[in-house]
Scaffold this motif. Sequence first.
Motif, PDB file in Angstrom:
ATOM      1  N   ARG A 153       7.510  39.181  56.179  1.00 16.98           N
ATOM      2  CA  ARG A 153       8.417  38.510  55.246  1.00 16.98           C
ATOM      3  C   ARG A 153       8.410  36.992  55.458  1.00 16.98           C
ATOM      4  NH1 ARG A 153      13.395  42.986  55.027  1.00 16.98           N
ATOM      5  NH2 ARG A 153      12.012  44.803  55.146  1.00 16.98           N
ATOM      6  N   ARG A 154       9.590  36.404  55.653  1.00 15.09           N
ATOM      7  CA  ARG A 154       9.670  34.937  55.726  1.00 15.09           C
ATOM      8  C   ARG A 154       8.841  34.371  56.864  1.00 15.09           C
ATOM      9  NH1 ARG A 154      12.958  30.747  57.847  1.00 15.09           N
ATOM     10  NH2 ARG A 154      14.107  32.179  59.199  1.00 15.09           N
ATOM     11  N   ALA A 155       8.661  35.140  57.936  1.00 15.26           N
ATOM     12  CA  ALA A 155       7.922  34.649  59.099  1.00 15.26           C
ATOM     13  C   ALA A 155       6.419  34.847  58.975  1.00 15.26           C
ATOM     14  CB  ALA A 155       8.430  35.350  60.366  1.00 15.26           C
ATOM     15  N   PHE A 156       5.959  35.388  57.850  1.00 18.34           N
ATOM     16  CA  PHE A 156       4.537  35.690  57.738  1.00 18.34           C
ATOM     17  C   PHE A 156       3.661  34.444  57.823  1.00 18.34           C
ATOM     18  CE2 PHE A 156       0.623  36.517  55.321  1.00 18.34           C
ATOM     19  CZ  PHE A 156       0.118  37.577  56.066  1.00 18.34           C
ATOM     20  N   SER A 157       4.173  33.313  57.369  1.00 18.79           N
ATOM     21  CA  SER A 157       3.375  32.079  57.441  1.00 18.79           C
ATOM     22  C   SER A 157       3.045  31.724  58.888  1.00 18.79           C
ATOM     23  CB  SER A 157       4.116  30.921  56.773  1.00 18.79           C
ATOM     24  OG  SER A 157       5.353  30.671  57.420  1.00 18.79           O
ATOM     25  N   ILE A 158       3.951  32.053  59.823  1.00 21.51           N
ATOM     26  CA  ILE A 158       3.689  31.805  61.245  1.00 21.51           C
ATOM     27  C   ILE A 158       2.534  32.663  61.720  1.00 21.51           C
ATOM     28  CG2 ILE A 158       4.731  31.724  63.538  1.00 21.51           C
ATOM     29  CD1 ILE A 158       6.104  29.940  61.405  1.00 21.51           C
ATOM     30  N   ALA A 159       2.552  33.944  61.325  1.00 26.83           N
ATOM     31  CA  ALA A 159       1.477  34.864  61.709  1.00 26.83           C
ATOM     32  C   ALA A 159       0.146  34.416  61.121  1.00 26.83           C
ATOM     33  CB  ALA A 159       1.812  36.277  61.243  1.00 26.83           C
ATOM     34  N   SER A 160       0.183  33.988  59.878  1.00 27.30           N
ATOM     35  CA  SER A 160      -1.052  33.567  59.206  1.00 27.30           C
ATOM     36  C   SER A 160      -1.675  32.365  59.921  1.00 27.30           C
ATOM     37  CB  SER A 160      -0.739  33.219  57.745  1.00 27.30           C
ATOM     38  OG  SER A 160      -1.901  32.789  57.067  1.00 27.30           O
ATOM     39  N   TYR A 161      -0.846  31.368  60.265  1.00 26.70           N
ATOM     40  CA  TYR A 161      -1.377  30.187  60.944  1.00 26.70           C
ATOM     41  C   TYR A 161      -1.937  30.535  62.317  1.00 26.70           C
ATOM     42  CZ  TYR A 161      -1.838  26.110  63.767  1.00 26.70           C
ATOM     43  OH  TYR A 161      -2.365  25.186  64.631  1.00 26.70           O
ATOM     44  N   LEU A 162      -1.186  31.312  63.093  1.00 22.13           N
ATOM     45  CA  LEU A 162      -1.639  31.645  64.448  1.00 22.13           C
ATOM     46  C   LEU A 162      -2.938  32.443  64.422  1.00 22.13           C
ATOM     47  CD1 LEU A 162       1.755  32.488  66.181  1.00 22.13           C
ATOM     48  CD2 LEU A 162       0.143  30.696  66.869  1.00 22.13           C
ATOM     49  N   THR A 163      -3.060  33.350  63.473  1.00 26.61           N
ATOM     50  CA  THR A 163      -4.305  34.111  63.353  1.00 26.61           C
ATOM     51  C   THR A 163      -5.472  33.180  63.047  1.00 26.61           C
ATOM     52  OG1 THR A 163      -3.081  36.043  62.551  1.00 26.61           O
ATOM     53  CG2 THR A 163      -5.445  36.001  62.116  1.00 26.61           C
ATOM     54  N   TYR A 164      -5.281  32.280  62.118  1.00 29.08           N
ATOM     55  CA  TYR A 164      -6.311  31.298  61.764  1.00 29.08           C
ATOM     56  C   TYR A 164      -6.701  30.440  62.973  1.00 29.08           C
ATOM     57  CZ  TYR A 164      -8.050  26.828  59.928  1.00 29.08           C
ATOM     58  OH  TYR A 164      -8.771  25.687  59.722  1.00 29.08           O
ATOM     59  N   ALA A 165      -5.691  29.891  63.654  1.00 29.62           N
ATOM     60  CA  ALA A 165      -5.956  28.968  64.759  1.00 29.62           C
ATOM     61  C   ALA A 165      -6.607  29.670  65.942  1.00 29.62           C
ATOM     62  CB  ALA A 165      -4.651  28.300  65.190  1.00 29.62           C
ATOM     63  N   LEU A 166      -6.105  30.844  66.305  1.00 30.77           N
ATOM     64  CA  LEU A 166      -6.636  31.537  67.478  1.00 30.77           C
ATOM     65  C   LEU A 166      -8.049  32.070  67.238  1.00 30.77           C
ATOM     66  CD1 LEU A 166      -3.372  33.404  68.560  1.00 30.77           C
ATOM     67  CD2 LEU A 166      -4.478  31.470  69.737  1.00 30.77           C
TER      68      LEU A 166
END
Length: 276
Positions: A153-166
């Motif tokens: 939900r609202r926190a999905f943008s955090i997951a998306s960025y971390l997946t991209y960066a890592l």
Amino acid sequence: MATATHLAELQQQIRQRYHDLSKRLQQVAHYVLDNPNSIAFDTVAVIATHASVPPSTLIRFANAFDFSGFNEMKQLFRKNLVEETSSYTERAKLLKESQTDASLDTPSNILQQFSHANTVALQELTSAVSPEQLNTAVNLLENADTIYVVAMRRAFSIASYLTYALRHLERRVVLVDGFGCMASEQLSLVNEKDVVIGASFSPYSPETIELCERGAAAKAKQIVFTDSQVSPLAANSDVCFVIKEAEVESFRSQTATLCLAQSLAVSLAFRLSRQL
């Protein structure tokens, strides 16, 4: 139980006794732990309004921790602010500026309000996160076999960025996004050699809570981004980052959380570069 003489001691007592308190006192505990500046500077009436309890409940809360009244407990919060850093004065001033009655009916005013509020949130982030927490989190990310990122939900943008960066750091990363209702399958191989990164903010995502609990059952290490020390994600975490995000008229930002996520990723990048 002796009356706390330092803020950290009081906060620890509140966390330890939280589940033994009545629902009303838990409501106060939640607010007290998450809003230390408000407790230090606001009146009892204002605090009661923000915590959605009668003023008498604040007095009962203070009495439960052996204070004669709520104002006596407030002194610990004021003393802590004075002892820690003088920059709190500027933070408090900026916070008041961001809570003016200025109209939000133009894009310019909205931008100004969010800019002020986010400035406060970013300044408070640096004092809320300890060097030990940051180092531990980077160590976990460096040594993990697989990193599972869980944020809905609202926190999905955090997951998306971390997946991209890592993934750009050549880490093995699984984004648990629940696509096709397969979140359980995406997390099915998690084990004690892995790390689960969970992110959720009030009102907490039931899916994220359940998946993080599954990660804990598999003995995976956990790094958590949340907004309260009594968040349902905090109990099973190895590192719990409690982040107070900016809020303007009930619209919450994610600036501070993204800043912290980026700081972890870049810290890991520098750590890995020294090994080459």
